[in-house]
Structures are given as C-alpha cells and as structure tokens.
Design a protein around this motif. Structure first.
Motif, PDB file in Angstrom:
ATOM      1  N   GLY A   1     -57.356  47.618 -20.290  1.00 54.61           N
ATOM      2  CA  GLY A   1     -56.650  46.428 -20.749  1.00 54.61           C
ATOM      3  C   GLY A   1     -57.417  45.696 -21.845  1.00 54.61           C
ATOM      4  N   ILE A   2     -56.718  44.759 -22.471  1.00 57.69           N
ATOM      5  CA  ILE A   2     -57.329  43.975 -23.549  1.00 57.69           C
ATOM      6  C   ILE A   2     -58.579  43.236 -23.037  1.00 57.69           C
ATOM      7  CG2 ILE A   2     -55.745  42.017 -23.075  1.00 57.69           C
ATOM      8  CD1 ILE A   2     -55.777  41.477 -26.115  1.00 57.69           C
ATOM      9  N   ALA A   3     -59.638  43.297 -23.812  1.00 56.96           N
ATOM     10  CA  ALA A   3     -60.903  42.577 -23.548  1.00 56.96           C
ATOM     11  C   ALA A   3     -61.575  42.940 -22.219  1.00 56.96           C
ATOM     12  CB  ALA A   3     -60.677  41.066 -23.623  1.00 56.96           C
ATOM     13  N   THR A   4     -61.324  44.152 -21.734  1.00 58.60           N
ATOM     14  CA  THR A   4     -62.021  44.566 -20.510  1.00 58.60           C
ATOM     15  C   THR A   4     -63.404  45.124 -20.832  1.00 58.60           C
ATOM     16  OG1 THR A   4     -60.812  46.652 -20.701  1.00 58.60           O
ATOM     17  CG2 THR A   4     -60.005  45.066 -19.065  1.00 58.60           C
ATOM     18  N   GLY A   5     -63.605  45.576 -22.076  1.00 56.79           N
ATOM     19  CA  GLY A   5     -64.931  46.073 -22.465  1.00 56.79           C
ATOM     20  C   GLY A   5     -64.941  47.469 -23.078  1.00 56.79           C
ATOM     21  N   LYS A   6     -63.797  47.928 -23.606  1.00 57.52           N
ATOM     22  CA  LYS A   6     -63.749  49.283 -24.194  1.00 57.52           C
ATOM     23  C   LYS A   6     -64.717  49.437 -25.369  1.00 57.52           C
ATOM     24  CE  LYS A   6     -59.442  48.892 -25.134  1.00 57.52           C
ATOM     25  NZ  LYS A   6     -59.239  47.572 -24.536  1.00 57.52           N
ATOM     26  N   SER A   7     -64.680  48.453 -26.284  1.00 55.36           N
ATOM     27  CA  SER A   7     -65.554  48.561 -27.463  1.00 55.36           C
ATOM     28  C   SER A   7     -67.021  48.518 -27.036  1.00 55.36           C
ATOM     29  CB  SER A   7     -65.294  47.415 -28.439  1.00 55.36           C
ATOM     30  OG  SER A   7     -63.940  47.298 -28.671  1.00 55.36           O
ATOM     31  N   THR A   8     -67.304  47.739 -25.975  1.00 52.92           N
ATOM     32  CA  THR A   8     -68.687  47.669 -25.481  1.00 52.92           C
ATOM     33  C   THR A   8     -69.111  49.041 -24.957  1.00 52.92           C
ATOM     34  OG1 THR A   8     -68.184  45.398 -24.852  1.00 52.92           O
ATOM     35  CG2 THR A   8     -70.209  46.333 -23.949  1.00 52.92           C
TER      36      THR A   8
ATOM     37  N   ASP B   1     -57.570  50.853 -32.588  1.00 52.31           N
ATOM     38  CA  ASP B   1     -57.292  49.487 -33.082  1.00 52.31           C
ATOM     39  C   ASP B   1     -57.611  49.415 -34.579  1.00 52.31           C
ATOM     40  OD1 ASP B   1     -56.252  48.091 -30.960  1.00 52.31           O
ATOM     41  OD2 ASP B   1     -58.197  47.432 -30.183  1.00 52.31           O
TER      42      ASP B   1
ATOM     43  N   ARG C   1     -63.030  36.689 -20.423  1.00 53.04           N
ATOM     44  CA  ARG C   1     -63.635  37.416 -21.565  1.00 53.04           C
ATOM     45  C   ARG C   1     -62.774  37.293 -22.813  1.00 53.04           C
ATOM     46  NH1 ARG C   1     -65.873  43.031 -18.829  1.00 53.04           N
ATOM     47  NH2 ARG C   1     -67.557  42.057 -17.678  1.00 53.04           N
TER      48      ARG C   1
ATOM     49  N   ARG D   1     -63.893  35.411 -26.180  1.00 50.22           N
ATOM     50  CA  ARG D   1     -64.020  36.180 -27.421  1.00 50.22           C
ATOM     51  C   ARG D   1     -63.069  35.685 -28.501  1.00 50.22           C
ATOM     52  NH1 ARG D   1     -61.999  42.135 -27.670  1.00 50.22           N
ATOM     53  NH2 ARG D   1     -60.090  40.919 -27.863  1.00 50.22           N
TER      54      ARG D   1
HETATM   55  N1  LIG Z   1     -70.099  44.219 -18.882  1.00 51.28           N
HETATM   56  C1  LIG Z   1     -69.894  43.091 -19.564  1.00 51.28           C
HETATM   57  N2  LIG Z   1     -70.469  41.937 -19.174  1.00 51.28           N
HETATM   58  C2  LIG Z   1     -70.246  40.791 -19.839  1.00 51.28           C
HETATM   59  N3  LIG Z   1     -69.468  40.669 -20.935  1.00 51.28           N
HETATM   60  C3  LIG Z   1     -68.870  41.787 -21.364  1.00 51.28           C
HETATM   61  C4  LIG Z   1     -69.046  43.049 -20.718  1.00 51.28           C
HETATM   62  N4  LIG Z   1     -68.298  43.979 -21.373  1.00 51.28           N
HETATM   63  C5  LIG Z   1     -67.689  43.323 -22.390  1.00 51.28           C
HETATM   64  N5  LIG Z   1     -68.044  42.014 -22.394  1.00 51.28           N
HETATM   65  C6  LIG Z   1     -67.583  40.992 -23.336  1.00 51.28           C
HETATM   66  O1  LIG Z   1     -66.161  40.866 -23.184  1.00 51.28           O
HETATM   67  C7  LIG Z   1     -65.527  40.717 -24.445  1.00 51.28           C
HETATM   68  C8  LIG Z   1     -64.512  41.834 -24.632  1.00 51.28           C
HETATM   69  O2  LIG Z   1     -65.220  43.083 -24.745  1.00 51.28           O
HETATM   70  P1  LIG Z   1     -64.744  44.217 -25.759  1.00 51.28           P
HETATM   71  O3  LIG Z   1     -64.507  43.660 -27.104  1.00 51.28           O
HETATM   72  O4  LIG Z   1     -65.702  45.358 -25.603  1.00 51.28           O
HETATM   73  O5  LIG Z   1     -63.340  44.582 -25.073  1.00 51.28           O
HETATM   74  P2  LIG Z   1     -62.206  45.574 -25.574  1.00 51.28           P
HETATM   75  O6  LIG Z   1     -61.609  46.159 -24.337  1.00 51.28           O
HETATM   76  O7  LIG Z   1     -62.739  46.515 -26.568  1.00 51.28           O
HETATM   77  O8  LIG Z   1     -61.197  44.550 -26.258  1.00 51.28           O
HETATM   78  P3  LIG Z   1     -59.840  44.878 -27.090  1.00 51.28           P
HETATM   79  O9  LIG Z   1     -58.839  45.358 -26.102  1.00 51.28           O
HETATM   80  O10 LIG Z   1     -59.424  43.583 -27.667  1.00 51.28           O
HETATM   81  O11 LIG Z   1     -60.179  45.888 -28.139  1.00 51.28           O
HETATM   82  C9  LIG Z   1     -66.617  40.744 -25.525  1.00 51.28           C
HETATM   83  O12 LIG Z   1     -66.903  39.427 -25.886  1.00 51.28           O
HETATM   84  C10 LIG Z   1     -67.799  41.399 -24.803  1.00 51.28           C
HETATM   85  O13 LIG Z   1     -69.025  40.937 -25.292  1.00 51.28           O
END
Ligand SMILES: Nc1ncnc2c1ncn2[C@@H]1O[C@H](COP(=O)(O)OP(=O)(O)OP(=O)(O)O)[C@@H](O)[C@H]1O
Ligand SMILES: CC(C)(COP(=O)(O)OP(=O)(O)OC[C@H]1O[C@@H](n2cnc3c(N)ncnc32)[C@H](O)[C@@H]1O)[C@@H](O)C(=O)NCCC(=O)NCCS
Length: 277
Positions: free
Chosen positions: A80-87, A112, A245, A249
């Motif tokens: 899902g959105i902002a769950t942490g995929k890019s991380t 994206d 998150r 963000r």
């Molecule tokens: N394990 C974690 N602990 C704390 N914060 C986290 C963690 N993983 C991700 N974040 C934070 O949560 C936010 C969303 O993470 P990220 O951008 O990786 O999500 P995403 O799934 O790629 O988002 P999108 O769907 O918008 O592309 C960022 O600000 C990131 O720093």
C-alpha cells in the motif's frame, strides 16, 4: 474502455501465462537434469518457436511477453501507499552496491517513476498521455507556476486531488496511463533482464542479477500481472502506522486526503503474499 480490455487480453493475458508455463516446465526439467535433457531441449525449442510465431506475426508485445515470462521471472515489490516499498528497494540497492560476490545484484525498476515520466509534456502528439489527460480533466490540472510556457507541466497534486476522491475519474486516469506504463515496464524488464540497459550495467560478473519491479498496484492489475512475477514481496504495516507515515511524508495532504489515497487501493489483507516483510 472496450479497446483497453481487448488490448489487455491480446497483449498481456495471452502471452504471459504462455511464457510462465514454458518457464516453469523448463526450470523443472533443468533441475532434473540429464535423463530429461532431450525433453528439455524440446521445450526450449517450443519456446523459441512461440517467439518465432510472434515475431512473424509482428506482434512485438506478444514476443516481449513470452520472453519475459520465459526467461526473466522478475521479482515484484508491492504494498500500500507509504508502507515502505521505496525504503525496502533502497535497502536492496545498498546490498547490491556491496562488493560481496555471494550476494545478489538487485536492479530496481520504479513504476511510480515511469508513471511520472509519461505525464511530461515533452512527448507531444495527439495520443500522448499529456494531451489525453488535459482533454479529459481540463487545463485546471496544469501547473500555474509555469504560466506563459507553451506546455506547462501537469501538476500531480491537482490531478491527485481530483482522482483520489472520485473512483470513476481514477478509473479514467488508469485507463489512459496504465497501458503506456505497462508497455514501458515490460520493455525495461526485458532490457534489464538481458543486461542491455547501459545506464545500470554492472561490471561484476559472478553475481546473480535480479530484476525487481517496485509496483504499487501489482494486485490491482489482476491475475496476468501476478503471473508476470516469479516472486512477490509485499511490504505492509498496520493501517494507523500507514496513515501516520503518509501524513508525515506528505504534510501538504490533509488527513482526509491521506485516508482517500489509502482507501483507493485494495486492503493489504487481500494482497496474497508469497513473502511478507
Ligand atoms: N521501517 C520504517 N520505520 C519507520 N519509518 C519508515 C519505515 N519504512 C518507511 N518509513 C517511512 O515511511 C514513509 C513512507 O516510506 P516509503 O516512501 O518507502 O513508502 P512507499 O511505499 O515507497 O510509498 P509510495 O507508495 O508513496 O511510493 C517515508 O517517510 C519513510 O521514511
Ligand atoms: C495521481 C497522480 C498524479 C498523483 O501523483 P503523486 O505525485 O501525488 O503521487 P505518486 O505518483 O508519487 O504516487 C504515490 C502513491 O499513490 C498510489 N497511487 C498512485 N496512482 C494510483 C492509482 N491510480 N490508484 C491507486 N493508488 C495510486 C501508489 O501507492 C503510489 O505509490 C499519480 O500517482 C498518477 O499519475 N497515477 C496514475 C498512474 C498510476 O497508477 N501510478 C501508480 C503506479 S502503478
């Protein structure tokens, strides 16, 4: 809409399962090795024949589908959105930049990023995504900061405000953007899988190269999209943490807008994981 369905059926639904079936049979036979060598060769010949047929019929995407399904079996990274995929994808990339020979080299394809590229006005033409979106959603989606320029950029914030509050408009946006995104994604998987993309070509010879596609809407893409990937990694977190998150963000979004974005995607429990992080 009907042309989109026909396109999806012809270009994705038919070729990918064929490629995946060929791939699965070939891999099983490779594992069983010698006694099945002749059969394996026949399966490989069959897959080459399929590629030949698609080549002769000039159906390039069919060819791409079969080759990708047969040879690449990329990893899908979703959630899902902002769950942490890019991380997670940057962690995989960091691991790739280490010098350890026994660790896989991950090549990340950011869907994206592809979606952002196709919104740019530099690929003009009557069927460009830019023109289709301006025709559909009006000039109100254009950036006002670039007033006076011939083709101001699409302001994604404005477009997002429209589509995340209205399912019908989001489906319209998807029907314009997704065929183009899928085409570019398949092409990139193919180039990266064959190691032909000079921008990411690594000189390390002994490491396994894994093509990993960061694709938020993998499960929304249905069965054909699932079949494209050999392994699927689902990144998930608790719903309240996801909201927190996202809001942290994107502080420009109100809590209500954040909730709308989360609600526009399928719930994480429905994402059938093969590996959960
Ligand atoms: N394990 C974690 N602990 C704390 N914060 C986290 C963690 N993983 C991700 N974040 C934070 O949560 C936010 C969303 O993470 P990220 O951008 O990786 O999500 P995403 O799934 O790629 O988002 P999108 O769907 O918008 O592309 C960022 O600000 C990131 O720093
Ligand atoms: C709506 C747009 C303009 C919003 O742009 P913005 O910069 O605010 O967001 P961004 O593109 O970074 O997307 C952030 C996240 O929103 C979610 N999201 C994006 N588009 C969609 C969609 N159509 N449906 C559901 N969720 C979506 C994804 O989780 C994505 O990771 C943009 O996301 C877009 O053009 N979407 C359509 C293309 C698409 O489906 N992209 C997702 C890749 S498969």
């Amino acid at each position: 809409m009907s042309s989109y369905i026909t396109w999806t059926l012809r270009e994705i639904v038919l070729p990918l399962p064929l490629g995946v079936i060929i791939s699965a049979i070939t891999e099983r036979l490779v594992r069983r090795s010698r006694p099945y060598a002749r059969l394996r060769n026949n399966v490989i010949k069959l897959s080459v024949a399929c590629m030949g047929v698609s080549c002769v019929s000039c159906n390039l995407l069919f060819l791409v589908g079969v080759i990708i399904g047969t040879a690449m079996q990329p990893v899908g990274l979703t959630g899902g959105i902002a769950t942490g995929k890019s991380t997670v994808s940057s962690l995989l990339q960091q691991q790739s930049s280490s010098d350890k020979e026994d660790e896989d080299e991950f090549v990340i394809i950011d869907v994206d990023g592809i979606a952002h590229d196709i919104l740019l006005p530099n690929k003009l033409g009557s069927d460009s995504v830019y023109n289709l979106l301006v025709a559909e959603f009006g000039i109100g989606i254009l950036s006002t900061e670039e007033k006076g320029t011939i083709s101001p950029n699409i302001d994604r914030r404005k477009l997002g405000d429209i589509v995340f509050r209205d399912g019908q408009k989001r489906r319209k946006l998807n029907s314009i953007t997704h065929p183009k995104i899928i085409k570019i994604m398949l092409k990139r998987i193919l180039l990266e899988g064959l190691n032909l993309n000079s921008s990411t070509t690594n000189t390390t010879k002994h490491r396994r190269r894994v093509v990993c596609v960061d694709i938020p809407l993998l499960f929304e893409g249905g069965v054909p999209m699932r079949l494209l990937f050999g392994t699927i990694i689902v990144v998930a977190c608790k719903p309240d943490l996801q909201l927190e998150r996202l809001h942290k963000r994107n502080p420009d979004l109100t809590l209500e807008q954040c909730r709308q974005r989360i609600a526009s995607q399928i719930p994480w429990r429905k994402r059938q994981p093969k590996l959960m992080l």
